[in-house]
Design a protein around this motif. Structure first.
Motif, short mmCIF file in Angstrom:
data_model
loop_
_atom_site.label_atom_id
_atom_site.label_comp_id
_atom_site.label_asym_id
_atom_site.label_seq_id
_atom_site.Cartn_x
_atom_site.Cartn_y
_atom_site.Cartn_z
N ALA A 59 0.82 -1.21 0.00
CA ALA A 59 0.00 0.00 0.00
C ALA A 59 0.86 1.26 0.00
CB ALA A 59 -0.93 -0.01 1.21
N VAL A 60 1.90 1.26 0.81
CA VAL A 60 2.76 2.43 0.88
C VAL A 60 3.57 2.60 -0.40
CG1 VAL A 60 4.73 3.47 2.07
CG2 VAL A 60 2.89 2.41 3.40
N LEU A 61 4.19 1.52 -0.88
CA LEU A 61 5.00 1.61 -2.10
C LEU A 61 4.15 1.91 -3.33
CD1 LEU A 61 8.14 1.24 -2.26
CD2 LEU A 61 7.10 0.45 -0.14
N GLY A 62 2.84 1.59 -3.25
CA GLY A 62 1.95 1.88 -4.37
C GLY A 62 1.77 3.36 -4.63
N HIS A 63 2.17 4.21 -3.69
CA HIS A 63 2.07 5.66 -3.89
C HIS A 63 3.13 6.17 -4.85
CE1 HIS A 63 -1.02 6.88 -0.93
NE2 HIS A 63 -0.67 5.75 -0.33
N PHE A 64 4.12 5.33 -5.16
CA PHE A 64 5.14 5.73 -6.12
C PHE A 64 4.64 5.43 -7.52
CE2 PHE A 64 8.94 4.82 -8.71
CZ PHE A 64 9.58 6.05 -8.60
N ALA A 65 4.33 6.47 -8.28
CA ALA A 65 3.84 6.29 -9.65
C ALA A 65 4.99 5.91 -10.56
CB ALA A 65 3.19 7.57 -10.15
N SER A 66 4.72 5.01 -11.51
CA SER A 66 5.76 4.57 -12.43
C SER A 66 5.18 4.42 -13.83
CB SER A 66 6.35 3.23 -11.98
OG SER A 66 5.41 2.19 -12.18
N GLY A 67 6.06 4.34 -14.78
CA GLY A 67 5.66 3.97 -16.13
C GLY A 67 5.47 2.46 -16.21
N VAL A 68 5.05 1.98 -17.38
CA VAL A 68 4.80 0.56 -17.57
C VAL A 68 5.47 0.11 -18.86
CG1 VAL A 68 3.07 -1.26 -17.66
CG2 VAL A 68 2.56 0.86 -16.45
N GLY A 86 7.31 -12.73 -23.46
CA GLY A 86 7.09 -11.35 -23.04
C GLY A 86 6.28 -11.28 -21.75
N PHE A 87 6.49 -10.22 -21.00
CA PHE A 87 5.69 -10.01 -19.79
C PHE A 87 5.63 -8.52 -19.47
CE2 PHE A 87 9.91 -9.89 -18.06
CZ PHE A 87 9.85 -9.15 -16.89
N ALA A 88 4.55 -8.11 -18.80
CA ALA A 88 4.38 -6.73 -18.38
C ALA A 88 5.28 -6.45 -17.19
CB ALA A 88 2.92 -6.46 -18.03
N CYS A 89 5.95 -5.32 -17.22
CA CYS A 89 6.93 -5.00 -16.18
C CYS A 89 6.83 -3.54 -15.77
CB CYS A 89 8.33 -5.31 -16.69
SG CYS A 89 9.64 -4.96 -15.50
N GLN A 90 6.54 -3.32 -14.51
CA GLN A 90 6.49 -1.97 -13.95
C GLN A 90 7.85 -1.54 -13.41
OE1 GLN A 90 4.14 -1.88 -10.42
NE2 GLN A 90 4.59 0.27 -9.94
N LEU A 127 5.20 1.63 -22.79
CA LEU A 127 3.81 1.75 -23.21
C LEU A 127 3.29 3.18 -23.12
CD1 LEU A 127 2.22 -1.49 -21.69
CD2 LEU A 127 3.37 -1.15 -23.89
N GLY A 128 2.34 3.47 -24.02
CA GLY A 128 1.68 4.77 -24.04
C GLY A 128 0.34 4.74 -23.34
N ALA A 129 -0.26 5.92 -23.19
CA ALA A 129 -1.47 6.10 -22.38
C ALA A 129 -2.63 5.21 -22.81
CB ALA A 129 -1.89 7.56 -22.40
N GLY A 130 -2.73 4.87 -24.07
CA GLY A 130 -3.87 4.08 -24.54
C GLY A 130 -3.61 2.59 -24.60
N GLN A 131 -2.55 2.12 -23.97
CA GLN A 131 -2.16 0.71 -24.12
C GLN A 131 -2.34 -0.11 -22.84
OE1 GLN A 131 1.81 1.55 -25.88
NE2 GLN A 131 1.02 0.60 -27.75
N LEU A 204 1.78 5.66 -20.28
CA LEU A 204 0.87 4.89 -19.45
C LEU A 204 1.48 4.85 -18.05
CD1 LEU A 204 -1.66 3.03 -19.23
CD2 LEU A 204 -0.13 1.12 -19.71
N LEU A 205 0.73 5.32 -17.05
CA LEU A 205 1.23 5.37 -15.68
C LEU A 205 0.51 4.34 -14.82
CD1 LEU A 205 1.42 9.23 -15.09
CD2 LEU A 205 3.24 7.68 -15.84
N PHE A 206 1.21 3.87 -13.79
CA PHE A 206 0.63 2.93 -12.83
C PHE A 206 0.78 3.52 -11.44
CE2 PHE A 206 0.52 -0.96 -10.23
CZ PHE A 206 -0.65 -1.53 -10.72
N HIS A 207 -0.36 3.64 -10.72
CA HIS A 207 -0.34 4.28 -9.40
C HIS A 207 -1.42 3.67 -8.53
CE1 HIS A 207 -1.51 7.67 -6.60
NE2 HIS A 207 -0.23 7.53 -6.34
N ARG A 208 -1.04 3.13 -7.38
CA ARG A 208 -1.95 2.56 -6.40
C ARG A 208 -2.88 1.51 -7.03
NH1 ARG A 208 -4.49 7.03 -2.51
NH2 ARG A 208 -4.94 5.10 -1.36
N GLY A 209 -2.28 0.66 -7.88
CA GLY A 209 -3.02 -0.46 -8.43
C GLY A 209 -3.88 -0.15 -9.64
N ALA A 210 -3.74 1.04 -10.21
CA ALA A 210 -4.58 1.43 -11.35
C ALA A 210 -3.75 2.17 -12.39
CB ALA A 210 -5.76 2.29 -10.89
#
Length: 216
Positions: A59-68, A86-90, A127-131, A204-210
């Motif tokens: 939960a705490v580390l999820g506050h760090f926004a990252s690319g995907v 291939g695999f998705a990697c944050q 990845l870009g915002a629509g992916q 495409l950003l990933f933040h707090r599970g979304a």
């Protein structure tokens, strides 16, 4: 460039150290004797662990926004072998400018990583915002992740370069380090590029599970 076999030496040494096969052909899952045991995930003894709740840690580390990203590797040259991996990697980051190095982290339980290690090369597809849907497709296990996904070979390693990504980085595996229940993979950059039109949509950003988008 030395060629894929030479550049894969570090990854092959890692595979041998954990008892995984180093040939391109994967073991038959039905033959339990042919499937090597997974490496132990415990990095410290129980009495050395900090008093952290795993849920609180996430939960705490999820506050760090990252690319995907999506990390890809080419199919083995052996006839009848599996297709590309291939695999998705944050967990991806730039590491060094001179020499040009990048790094990504992968769970030691990953079934895709051994295939990338055997190839000794990989391509980072940013990845870009629509992916978001593309990312989800590569986050599942056991499916044909490349079904219906357009891609071309990256110029040096031949790893899949996915269509429509804002940027890509073509790499050879340089080193593999252990990091608790993950592995830290260092790649030496062989080629890279951007798609100006695709980049206009933003990352495409990933933040707090979304997933989310960047806005100014």
């Amino acid at each position: 460039m030395m060629g894929h076999a030479g550049m894969a030496a570090t990854a092959v040494r890692y595979l041998r150290s954990v008892g995984a096969p180093t040939s391109a052909a994967a073991p038959d899952p039905a033959d339990r004797a042919a499937v090597p045991p997974r490496p132990a995930l415990r990095a410290v003894r129980e009495d050395e662990r900090a008093p952290l709740d795993p849920a609180d840690f996430r939960a705490v580390l999820g506050h760090f926004a990252s690319g995907v990203t999506i990390i890809t590797a080419p199919a083995p040259e052996t006839a009848g072998a599996d297709g590309p991996a291939g695999f998705a990697c944050q967990s991806f980051a730039s590491l060094s400018l001179d020499p040009p190095l990048v790094t990504f982290m992968v769970a030691r339980t990953s079934t895709t990583w051994p295939r990338i290690a055997r190839a000794g090369v990989f391509c980072v597809n940013i990845l870009g915002a629509g992916q978001g849907a593309l990312c989800r497709a590569f986050a599942v296990s056991g499916a044909d992740k490349f079904a219906g996904v357009a891609h071309t070979p990256a110029p040096v390693t031949g790893s899949p370069r996915l269509a429509g990504v804002p940027a890509w980085i073509d790499c050879a595996v340089q080193a593999v380090h252990t990091g608790g229940d993950h592995l830290i993979v260092v790649g030496r950059v062989a080629a890279l590029g951007t798609d100006t039109e695709a980049a206009q949509a933003g990352p495409l950003l990933f933040h707090r599970g979304a997933f989310g988008r960047f806005s100014t």
